[in-house]
Design a protein around this motif. Structure first.
Motif, PDB file in Angstrom:
ATOM      1  N   VAL A 145       0.848  -1.190   0.000  1.00  0.00           N
ATOM      2  CA  VAL A 145       0.000   0.000   0.000  1.00  0.00           C
ATOM      3  C   VAL A 145       0.887   1.244   0.000  1.00  0.00           C
ATOM      4  O   VAL A 145       2.047   1.196   0.424  1.00  0.00           O
ATOM      5  CB  VAL A 145      -0.951   0.013   1.221  1.00  0.00           C
ATOM      6  N   HIS A 146       0.323   2.340  -0.474  1.00  0.00           N
ATOM      7  CA  HIS A 146       1.058   3.604  -0.549  1.00  0.00           C
ATOM      8  C   HIS A 146       0.455   4.674   0.355  1.00  0.00           C
ATOM      9  O   HIS A 146       1.126   5.647   0.692  1.00  0.00           O
ATOM     10  CB  HIS A 146       1.071   4.114  -1.994  1.00  0.00           C
ATOM     11  N   ASN A 147      -0.797   4.509   0.751  1.00  0.00           N
ATOM     12  CA  ASN A 147      -1.504   5.530   1.525  1.00  0.00           C
ATOM     13  C   ASN A 147      -1.270   5.301   3.024  1.00  0.00           C
ATOM     14  O   ASN A 147      -2.039   4.604   3.680  1.00  0.00           O
ATOM     15  CB  ASN A 147      -3.002   5.493   1.199  1.00  0.00           C
ATOM     16  N   TYR A 148      -0.206   5.869   3.545  1.00  0.00           N
ATOM     17  CA  TYR A 148       0.118   5.725   4.964  1.00  0.00           C
ATOM     18  C   TYR A 148       1.060   6.862   5.353  1.00  0.00           C
ATOM     19  O   TYR A 148       1.644   7.543   4.500  1.00  0.00           O
ATOM     20  CB  TYR A 148       0.787   4.377   5.244  1.00  0.00           C
ATOM     21  N   ARG A 179      -5.122   4.022   7.389  1.00  0.00           N
ATOM     22  CA  ARG A 179      -6.566   4.063   7.611  1.00  0.00           C
ATOM     23  C   ARG A 179      -7.094   2.639   7.791  1.00  0.00           C
ATOM     24  O   ARG A 179      -6.803   1.749   6.998  1.00  0.00           O
ATOM     25  CB  ARG A 179      -7.273   4.727   6.429  1.00  0.00           C
ATOM     26  N   LYS A 180      -7.883   2.447   8.850  1.00  0.00           N
ATOM     27  CA  LYS A 180      -8.420   1.119   9.129  1.00  0.00           C
ATOM     28  C   LYS A 180      -9.310   0.628   7.991  1.00  0.00           C
ATOM     29  O   LYS A 180      -9.317  -0.560   7.660  1.00  0.00           O
ATOM     30  CB  LYS A 180      -9.202   1.128  10.443  1.00  0.00           C
ATOM     31  N   LYS A 181     -10.058   1.543   7.375  1.00  0.00           N
ATOM     32  CA  LYS A 181     -10.978   1.101   6.328  1.00  0.00           C
ATOM     33  C   LYS A 181     -10.208   0.567   5.117  1.00  0.00           C
ATOM     34  O   LYS A 181     -10.666  -0.366   4.446  1.00  0.00           O
ATOM     35  CB  LYS A 181     -11.928   2.222   5.909  1.00  0.00           C
ATOM     36  N   ASP A 182      -9.016   1.143   4.839  1.00  0.00           N
ATOM     37  CA  ASP A 182      -8.199   0.639   3.736  1.00  0.00           C
ATOM     38  C   ASP A 182      -7.684  -0.763   4.048  1.00  0.00           C
ATOM     39  O   ASP A 182      -7.702  -1.657   3.198  1.00  0.00           O
ATOM     40  CB  ASP A 182      -7.019   1.577   3.470  1.00  0.00           C
ATOM     41  N   ILE A 183      -7.212  -0.950   5.295  1.00  0.00           N
ATOM     42  CA  ILE A 183      -6.681  -2.262   5.691  1.00  0.00           C
ATOM     43  C   ILE A 183      -7.809  -3.292   5.731  1.00  0.00           C
ATOM     44  O   ILE A 183      -7.632  -4.441   5.293  1.00  0.00           O
ATOM     45  CB  ILE A 183      -5.978  -2.164   7.058  1.00  0.00           C
TER      46      ILE A 183
END
Length: 488
Positions: A78-81, A138-142
């Motif tokens: 993932v890249h969004n962090y 984000r928890k929703k992404d995970i």
């Protein structure tokens, strides 16, 4: 689980396939990687990022089934962090509580605790403190990613921050500042790590008019990235930087190649010392080997509940494999003991009347042991003949016969195939296309060679010819070819 076991976690569990999923903003890349001596990509699918979740899940499921569930792991990048590096007193035991009390500015503002996941992983330590990566996602992404891979029923899975993992991988071998850049036709992703493990990451959008990244645009991109890094560090940035560019990046660096960038580096934004390296391996292969070899260094963004389930399944499989292996060894030892016992008992009974003295009995046992040793040596010789039929020295003497007088090799690699044949790779320099054709014709006419493949044949710049080979005409070609010898 001990650190030694962690280093061999995937190998001990029998995993030799990796499904690597790279979730980008516009595209999702799903690759199957197979491990022999090294990892290699055997299939890749590219699908739009807005694909229906159920269709995406079915695609992943099919690729896992194709690889085999019991020997396949799944890695999702993932890249969004967000990532920070913090130092914690070495005597501190409750790391989670210490982080919340002493570094509140790192975390999203109040009321959002249920929306974010915080993972920390030790990256270094000294006499006074331990240094941790703190990764916030984000928890929703995970949760979305976990929903995609939960039905695959693979023994192992990990959700990793891609840029941080690449920096960690390269920091094992490079003791200097590292800048990783990945460019496609839509965006530029980058991440920077200094020698203290401090991490900066970001992204830039590429205008639609610049879909083919030019040499000039690359310099602009690099300048913008370095501006961001210098803003974070002020004037304290050490200017000795290793710049690693992903080999899948869509970069055109001009007719003079990367040498031109090295010439211009001294004037680029005031940076005094840096090297630009095009990574020769794909990110998928690099990350798969890093996860496989350094399980304990991975920052896994999976929820704690899901991660515990994955670890338990892995540990159960390792224990099961250990029990089965131990049982097999015990049964083999028992069978061997019984066979040896019956063997000696038979000979001792048959000769009991003749050998009444203890010394005679010892001589018989000694002769039987010598016979057993001879049989083992003969078996070893048979195996040598079976698996090593063609000597490498023979191939070494044959290779010069393939090369015309005006050509030479700069590197030779010979490996033995599982079927008993030999695989060879030849790097070299030829005086022209006629020499290349001549080499191929000579190799293809050799009945011992099963297949021949010319991987590439590229002209060598005059500058390199003069500097490296002292040659003043520009018709020379660098070539790379492979061949496979028959097993007989």
């Amino acid at each position: 689980m001990t650190n030694q076991l962690k280093h061999h976690f995937l190998r001990l569990s029998g995993i030799n396939r990796i499904i690597y999923i790279d979730i980008g903003t516009y595209e999702i890349h799903i690759s199957i990687l197979r491990k022999k001596r090294f990892f290699e990509v055997i299939e890749t699918k590219v699908i739009p990022a807005d694909t229906n979740a159920e269709d995406l899940k079915n695609t992943i499921e099919k690729m896992v089934v194709l690889s085999g569930r019991r020997k396949t792991g799944v890695i999702v990048s993932v890249h969004n962090y967000m990532v920070h590096t913090v130092s914690i007193p070495i005597e501190e035991s409750d790391i989670d509580e210490w982080l919340w009390e002493n570094t509140p500015e790192l975390f999203p503002y109040k009321g959002s605790e249920n929306d974010y996941s915080v993972i920390f992983q030790e990256c270094a330590r000294d006499e006074d403190a331990k240094y941790y990566y703190v990764v916030i996602s984000r928890k929703k992404d995970i949760d979305y990613i976990e929903s995609l891979i939960s039905d695959t029923k693979c023994v192992y899975s990990a959700i990793i921050p891609m840029e941080l993992t690449v920096l960690t991988l390269n920091s094992l071998d490079i003791d200097r500042n590292i800048l990783f850049i990945r460019i496609n036709k839509y965006e530029v992703r980058y991440a920077f790590m200094d020698v203290t493990k401090k991490v900066i990451k970001g992204e830039l959008l590429i205008p639609a008019s610049d879909s083919n990244t030019s040499h000039e645009l690359f310099n602009d991109i690099l300048t913008d990235i370095l501006d961001h890094i210098k803003t974070e560090y002020g004037n304290n940035l050490n200017s000795d930087i290793q710049i690693i560019i992903d080999n899948n990046s869509s970069i055109s660096i001009g007719e003079h190649g990367i040498d031109r960038l090295f010439k211009e580096k001294s004037s680029l934004h005031g940076i005094q010392s840096f090297d630009i390296i095009i990574n020769t391996r794909s990110v998928a292969i690099s990350l798969a080997e890093f996860v496989y070899k350094h399980y304990d260094r991975i920052v896994d963004l999976q929820s704690e509940t899901y991660a515990r389930v994955v670890r338990r399944k892995m540990e159960e499989k390792i224990v099961l494999r250990g029990v089965l292996f131990t049982a097999f060894v015990m049964l083999a030892l028992l069978a061997a003991t019984e066979i040896i016992e019956k063997y000696y008992r038979h000979h001792m009974e048959a000769n009991r009347q003749e050998f009444v003295e203890i010394n005679s009995t010892r001589e018989l046992i000694a002769s039987i042991e010598a016979e057993n040793l001879l049989l083992r040596r003969n078996l070893s010789a048979v195996q040598d003949v079976k698996y090593y039929r063609m000597p490498i020295s023979y191939v070494m003497t044959k290779i010069p016969e393939y090369l015309p007088a005006s050509s030479w090799s700069t590197g030779i690699l010979i490996e033995r195939n599982e079927e008993g044949g030999l695989l060879i790779e030849i790097n070299g320099v030829a005086s022209g296309q006629n020499d290349i054709a001549d080499i191929l014709q000579r190799m293809e006419s050799d009945s011992l060679i099963h297949t021949t493949n010319l991987v590439f044949a590229n002209a060598i710049p005059q500058r390199e010819l003069s500097r490296t080979y002292n040659i003043n005409r520009s018709s020379y070609i660098r070539y790379y070819m492979t061949a496979k010898y028959h097993a007989y």
